[in-house]
Design a protein around this motif. Structure first.
Motif, PDB file in Angstrom:
ATOM      1  N   GLU A 330      30.635  -6.274  12.143  1.00 61.32           N
ATOM      2  CA  GLU A 330      30.657  -4.979  11.466  1.00 61.32           C
ATOM      3  C   GLU A 330      31.337  -5.192  10.126  1.00 61.32           C
ATOM      4  O   GLU A 330      32.382  -5.834  10.057  1.00 61.32           O
ATOM      5  CB  GLU A 330      31.396  -3.926  12.294  1.00 61.32           C
ATOM      6  CG  GLU A 330      30.660  -3.517  13.554  1.00 61.32           C
ATOM      7  CD  GLU A 330      31.338  -2.371  14.284  1.00 61.32           C
ATOM      8  OE1 GLU A 330      32.397  -1.905  13.803  1.00 61.32           O
ATOM      9  OE2 GLU A 330      30.815  -1.923  15.323  1.00 61.32           O
ATOM     10  N   GLU A 365      22.302  -1.849  11.263  1.00 64.50           N
ATOM     11  CA  GLU A 365      22.334  -0.397  11.454  1.00 64.50           C
ATOM     12  C   GLU A 365      23.421   0.214  10.580  1.00 64.50           C
ATOM     13  O   GLU A 365      24.531  -0.317  10.485  1.00 64.50           O
ATOM     14  CB  GLU A 365      22.598  -0.063  12.924  1.00 64.50           C
ATOM     15  CG  GLU A 365      22.619   1.439  13.214  1.00 64.50           C
ATOM     16  CD  GLU A 365      22.892   1.733  14.681  1.00 64.50           C
ATOM     17  OE1 GLU A 365      22.840   2.911  15.056  1.00 64.50           O
ATOM     18  OE2 GLU A 365      23.173   0.786  15.441  1.00 64.50           O
ATOM     19  N   ILE A 367      26.265   2.444  10.212  1.00 63.15           N
ATOM     20  CA  ILE A 367      27.207   3.090  11.138  1.00 63.15           C
ATOM     21  C   ILE A 367      28.285   3.852  10.372  1.00 63.15           C
ATOM     22  O   ILE A 367      29.394   4.065  10.877  1.00 63.15           O
ATOM     23  CB  ILE A 367      27.847   2.056  12.081  1.00 63.15           C
ATOM     24  CG1 ILE A 367      28.583   0.976  11.277  1.00 63.15           C
ATOM     25  CG2 ILE A 367      26.803   1.419  12.990  1.00 63.15           C
ATOM     26  CD1 ILE A 367      29.450   0.063  12.137  1.00 63.15           C
ATOM     27  N   ARG A 370      29.422   6.881  12.256  1.00 61.76           N
ATOM     28  CA  ARG A 370      30.242   6.509  13.407  1.00 61.76           C
ATOM     29  C   ARG A 370      31.649   6.108  12.965  1.00 61.76           C
ATOM     30  O   ARG A 370      32.645   6.464  13.594  1.00 61.76           O
ATOM     31  CB  ARG A 370      29.599   5.350  14.158  1.00 61.76           C
ATOM     32  CG  ARG A 370      30.212   5.105  15.540  1.00 61.76           C
ATOM     33  CD  ARG A 370      29.776   3.773  16.093  1.00 61.76           C
ATOM     34  NE  ARG A 370      30.612   2.695  15.578  1.00 61.76           N
ATOM     35  CZ  ARG A 370      30.325   1.417  15.684  1.00 61.76           C
ATOM     36  NH1 ARG A 370      29.187   1.032  16.228  1.00 61.76           N
ATOM     37  NH2 ARG A 370      31.155   0.498  15.220  1.00 61.76           N
ATOM     38  N   LYS A 371      31.722   5.366  11.866  1.00 67.83           N
ATOM     39  CA  LYS A 371      33.022   4.963  11.353  1.00 67.83           C
ATOM     40  C   LYS A 371      33.831   6.175  10.893  1.00 67.83           C
ATOM     41  O   LYS A 371      35.052   6.227  11.078  1.00 67.83           O
ATOM     42  CB  LYS A 371      32.858   3.967  10.193  1.00 67.83           C
ATOM     43  CG  LYS A 371      32.492   2.564  10.637  1.00 67.83           C
ATOM     44  CD  LYS A 371      33.637   1.941  11.423  1.00 67.83           C
ATOM     45  CE  LYS A 371      33.351   0.510  11.786  1.00 67.83           C
ATOM     46  NZ  LYS A 371      34.480  -0.099  12.548  1.00 67.83           N
TER      47      LYS A 371
END
Length: 807
Positions: A330, A365, A367, A370-371
C-alpha cells in the motif's frame, strides 16, 4: 531360418532409417538398429544385453505388446533428456536369431513423437488456461458447424447455463430452454441471423437456470469459414454479467469481450514482464496514476508506484528473491497533476505451460476513501468526540514520549491536571447540553494559552490534562495563572452568563516516573488545590504524596476494620431545653485502630465516603444503634419514648434500596420507625434536591423522622425546606459559639429559629457548652439542645447511668 536369411535380416535392420529394437524372452535387448542409436544416443554394443527397462521412463509398457498394441511411452536419452515415442511392437511366434546366441522374441518399431507431444501439451495448456480464464471472467464459448450441425460448448458455457455437460449433448433447444421467456424472441432472432450467415452481434438477455436462479448473460457470435473443414462455423462467447451488471451497470453497457473486460475493469490492471516492465495496462490504471497508456507501457513499475515517502520501497525492492511469492503493498503516490492518491497493489506471478515464470499480473486499487475512513476511525479512537481534544489513550502515548524525552535530555515536563469546580451543579441546573457547551468553550480558552508543542487532552468528564515539554516550575505556575485568567470571564450559555473556576494540580516530571504515577500525583495536587478553595492551583510535593499515602493506608485498614470489630458506636444525648430531660441519643461512629489508636472521624469518614465503604459501615451503625436503643427503651425506666438519631451519608441517600434497609433494620430491632431520626447534611441534599426529595419521601413513608444536620454551613436557605419532608432542623455549632460576644449572631439565630418554626420544624442547637448559651437559645425559642453542657459522647455501657441521673 537359414543363415542367409538371418544375415539378410540383420543387414536390413542396419540399413533401415527406422528405429528398431528387439527383446529376448527375458526382455533383454537383442536387436538395436543404427537409427535407434541416433535416437537414444546408445551404441549397439552398449545397448545389447541390457534390460529393456533401463531405457524406460514410464512404467513397463511391454505388457501391452502381446496384443500388438501401439503404446505411447517415454524413453530416456543417454544425455538424460526425455524422448516421447510411439512404440509399435510385433511379437514373434518363434524367436529369430540376429546373431550368435541372440534370439529375438519381440521386435518393435519406434517413432519419435516428441515434437507432436510438445504441441499437444501446449494445446492442452492453452485450453486449460483458456478454461481458467473463462471461469475467472465468467465467459463461456461455443462453436456450431452450420453444415454438420455439430456443436461444442466449453465447460464454463455449461456452468453459466446451470447444466451438466455429462447429462446431455449440446443443442440449440437446450440453450433456448433456459432463456427467459421475455427475452426468447431477441435470442431467437440472433440465432436466425447467424443461421443465414449474417453477423450475430452482441446481445444481453436473461437465463433461468434449472434451480430457478435468474442470471444475466451477454452473448457475442459471428460466422466464419473454418480453416479445418471449410464449413461456415458459428463461433461465440457467452459471459455471465449478472454481478457486473448490478455493480457497474452503466460502465459495462458497451460491447465487451474477455479483453474488453480487462480494459474496462474498475480496478487498475497490468501485465508485467519478468524485468518488471509494464506490457499492458487498462484505463482504470491510467485513471488512478494520472498517466496515459503510452507513458506506462514499457515503463518500469516504479513509474506508477512513485511513493510520496522517499523512504518507502519500490515494487522491485519489495519483490523477494524467490519470485514465487505474491507481493502486496500500500502506498500514497503522486499523480502528474500533483494530487495524491492511496493505492493498494497486488502482484502475482503467472507461469507458462512448463511451470516456469512467464509474467506478473498486477492489480491496483484506489483506496483513498478507505484510508480516509481509517484515519477517521483512528482519530475517533484517540480523540474526544465533544471537544476534539486527544483522549486518555493519546494522552498516555504523549506522556510516554515526554517522559522519555525528559529522561534523555534532563529537562522536566510539566503535567497540569485541570478540573472544573462545581461542574455538576451546572449540569443539574442548566442541563447537560449547557454543560457540553461550557466544556467546548473552555477547551478553546485553555488551548489559547498553550503553545503549539504542548498537548491539551480531555481526561474525562470535566477533567483536562495539559503536557508541556522543556518546562520548569515557574513556567508551570505562569501557565496555571494564565489558565485562571482566561477562565475568569463569564461563559455565555444561552441567555445566561456563568462564572466558572478551575482547580489545577501540577507535577514536574523528570522522566523517571511511570505514566500512572505522574497522572496520580497531578490528580492529588489538583484535589489539594480544590480543598483550599475554588480557582486554586497546587504544585505536587512530597507532603501531598504522604497525605495521599496516608489516605490510602486508612482506606486499606478501614476496609478490614468492620470485620475485625475495630469500629464502635458512642451516643451523645439530645435534651429538651425546658427541663434538661433527654429525648433522644445521637449515634456517632468511632474507630480504634490497633496500631494508630483512636482515629478521628474527620480523618476516616471522608475516606470511607470516597471509597464507598461508608455504605456497609453506615448500615452497620444503623443496625447497632437501633438494636441498642430498643434495649434501653425496654429495660430502662422512663426511657420508653427515647429516640435515636443516625447520620446518613450521600452514598446511602443515593441508594434506591436504602429506605428498605431502614425498614428491615427497624423490624429486626423490633423498634417503632417513628423513633428513628435520620440526619442528613444540607449539602448532601442540595447535590440533587429533586432526587433527594424523592428518597426522603420514601424514608418518611417507612415512618422515620428526618433531620437536616449542620444547617448554616452550606446553602443556608430555608426556601428549599418547603420541598422536603423534614421534621427537624439541627443548627450548626458555628451559630452558637459567638452568641456571647456578637450581637449579630443572636439576630441570625433568631431568624433561623423563627423560619424553622414557620416551616413546622423542631430545632436542635448543636455545640451548647455553657449555661449562658443554653439560656440564649431557649430565650430565642429553641426547643432542643445537644453539647458538652450535658455530656460528651458516651460509650454504650455508660449511657444507662447517665440516663438514670437525668430522666
Amino acid at each position: 531360418m537359414s543363415i542367409d536369411t538371418e544375415h539378410f535380416f540383420a543387414e536390413l535392420i542396419r540399413s533401415t532409417d527406422a528405429a528398431i529394437v528387439g527383446w529376448g524372452e527375458d526382455r533383454s535387448v537383442q536387436l538395436w538398429s543404427p537409427a535407434l542409436e541416433r535416437l537414444l544416443g546408445y551404441r549397439e554394443d552398449e545397448a545389447l544385453g541390457r534390460d529393456g527397462k533401463t531405457f524406460l521412463v514410464d512404467p513397463d509398457p511391454l505388457g501391452a505388446i502381446a496384443a500388438r498394441a501401439d503404446v505411447q511411452t517415454r524413453l530416456r536419452h543417454r544425455d538424460g533428456s526425455i524422448i516421447d515415442v510411439l512404440l509399435r511392437a510385433y511379437p514373434v511366434a518363434h524367436p529369430i536369431t540376429t546373431g550368435p546366441a541372440r534370439p529375438v522374441a519381440v521386435w518393435a518399431v519406434l517413432h519419435d513423437i516428441t515434437e507432436q507431444k510438445r504441441r499437444e501439451r501446449l494445446a492442452e495448456s492453452t485450453a486449460r488456461r483458456l478454461a481458467q480464464a473463462q471461469e475467472m471472467a465468467h465467459v463461456g464459448s461455443f462453436e456450431i458447424d452450420l453444415v454438420t450441425q455439430e456443436r461444442w460448448w466449453s465447460a464454463e458455457f455449461w456452468r453459466i447455463l446451470g447444466l451438466r455437460a455429462s447429462s446431455t449433448r449440446p443443442a440449440r433447444e437446450l440453450h433456448l430452454a433456459v432463456v427467459h421467456p421475455d427475452d426468447l424472441a431477441a435470442v431467437g432472432a440472433q440465432w436466425e441471423r447467424l443461421d443465414r450467415g449474417e453477423p450475430g452481434g452482441e446481445i444481453e438477455y436473461r437465463i433461468v437456470r434449472p434451480s430457478g436462479e435468474v442470471r444475466w448473460v451477454r452473448t457475442r457470435a459471428t460466422v466464419a469459414i473454418s480453416e479445418l473443414s471449410g464449413h461456415p462455423v458459428i463461433t461465440g462467447t457467452t459471459m455471465d454479467v449478472s454481478d457486473v451488471r448490478d455493480a457497474y451497470r452503466q460502465t459495462f453497457q458497451a460491447e465487451r469481450s474477455f479483453q474488453a473486460a480487462f480494459q474496462r475493469a474498475p480496478i487498475g490492471m497490468a501485465v508485467v514482464d519478468l524485468d518488471m516492465r509494464l506490457q499492458q495496462v487498462n484505463p482504470a490504471l491510467c485513471a488512478i496514476t494520472g498517466l496515459d497508456a503510452d507513458e506506462l507501457v514499457g515503463a518500469p513499475t516504479s513509474a506508477l508506484m512513485r511513493p510520496n515517502d522517499p523512504a518507502a520501497t519500490t515494487f522491485e525492492e519489495e519483490l523477494p528473491h524467490d519470485p514465487v511469492k505474491d507481493v502486496s503493498v500500500e502506498r500514497e503516490v503522486t499523480r502528474r497533476d500533483g494530487s495524491s492518491v492511496w493505492v493498494a497493489a497486488f502482484m502475482s506471478l503467472m507461469r507458462d505451460e512448463h511451470g516456469e515464470p512467464a509474467q506478473y499480473f498486477l492489480w491496483v486499487e484506489d483506496i483513498s476513501e478507505r484510508k480516509r475512513q481509517e484515519r477517521s476511525l483512528v482519530h475517533q479512537a484517540f480523540h474526544d468526540p465533544l471537544t476534539g481534544l486527544p483522549n486518555r489513550k493519546l494522552l498516555t502515548r504523549r506522556l510516554e514520549r515526554s517522559l522519555e524525552r525528559a529522561r534523555r535530555t534532563g529537562q522536566q515536563a510539566a503535567v497540569l491536571f485541570i478540573d472544573v469546580d462545581e461542574f455538576k451543579m451546572i449540569n443539574d441546573s442548566l442541563g447537560h447540553g449547557a454543560g457540553d457547551r461550557l466544556l467546548v468553550e473552555l477547551t478553546q480558552r485553555l488551548a489559547s494559552v498553550l503553545s503549539s508543542s504542548d498537548m491539551l487532552a480531555r481526561f474525562g468528564g470535566d477533567e483536562f490534562v495539559a503536557v508541556c515539554d522543556h518546562a520548569d516550575a515557574e513556567d508551570a505556575d505562569r501557565l496555571a495563572a494564565r489558565i485562571a485568567q482566561v477562565t475568569a470571564s463569564p461563559f455565555v450559555l444561552g441567555t445566561q452568563d456563568v462564572f466558572v473556576t478551575v482547580s489545577v494540580g501540577i507535577t514536574m516530571a523528570t522522566g523517571h516516573e511511570t505514566i500512572s504515577a505522574v497522572l496520580r500525583s497531578s490528580d492529588s495536587a489538583m484535589y489539594q488545590a480544590k480543598a483550599t478553595g475554588h480557582g486554586q492551583s497546587r504544585m505536587y510535593t512530597e507532603d501531598i504524596h504522604e497525605r495521599a499515602t496516608a489516605k490510602l493506608t486508612i482506606a486499606s485498614r478501614l476496609g478490614r476494620a468492620l470485620e475485625r470489630e475495630e469500629l464502635s458506636v458512642v451516643y451523645q444525648p439530645v435534651v429538651r431545653l425546658s427541663d434538661d430531660r433527654p429525648v433522644a441519643l445521637e449515634a456517632l461512629l468511632r474507630w480504634h485502630d490497633p496500631e494508630r489508636g483512636p482515629v478521628s472521624p474527620l480523618e476516616f469518614v471522608p475516606v470511607a465516603e470516597e471509597t464507598g465503604l461508608i455504605v456497609p459501615i453506615g448500615e452497620w451503625v444503623l443496625r447497632q444503634a437501633l438494636t441498642q436503643i430498643t434495649t434501653w427503651r425496654t429495660t430502662l425506666p422512663g426511657c420508653q419514648g427515647l429516640g435515636i438519631s443516625v447520620n446518613v451519608s450521600g452514598a446511602q441517600l443515593r441508594d434506591r434500596g436504602f429506605a428498605q434497609v431502614v425498614a428491615d433494620a427497624a423490624e429486626k430491632a423490633d423498634l417503632d420507625p417513628a423513633a428513628i431520626h435520620l440526619e442528613l447534611t444540607e449539602s448532601i441534599i442540595m447535590e440533587d434536591i429533586e432526587d433527594a426529595a424523592g428518597q426522603l419521601e420514601r424514608l418518611r413513608a417507612v415512618g422515620a423522622q428526618l433531620a437536616i444536620d449542620d444547617f448554616g454551613t452550606g446553602y443556608s436557605a430555608l426556601a428549599y425546606l418547603s420541598k422536603l419532608p423534614a421534621t427537624t432542623l439541627k443548627i450548626d455549632r458555628s451559630f452558637i459559639e459567638p452568641l456571647a460576644r456578637d450581637a449579630s449572631a443572636v439576630t441570625i439565630l433568631r431568624a433561623i429559629i423563627d423560619m424553622a418554626r414557620a416551616a413546622g420544624l423542631t430545632t436542635v442547637a448543636e455545640g451548647i457548652e455553657t449555661p449562658s448559651q443554653k439560656a440564649q437559645v431557649q430565650a430565642l425559642g429553641g426547643e432542643l439542645g445537644q453539647g458538652f453542657l450535658w455530656s460528651r459522647p458516651l460509650a454504650a455501657e455508660d449511657v444507662p447511668g447517665w440516663l438514670a441521673q437525668h430522666r
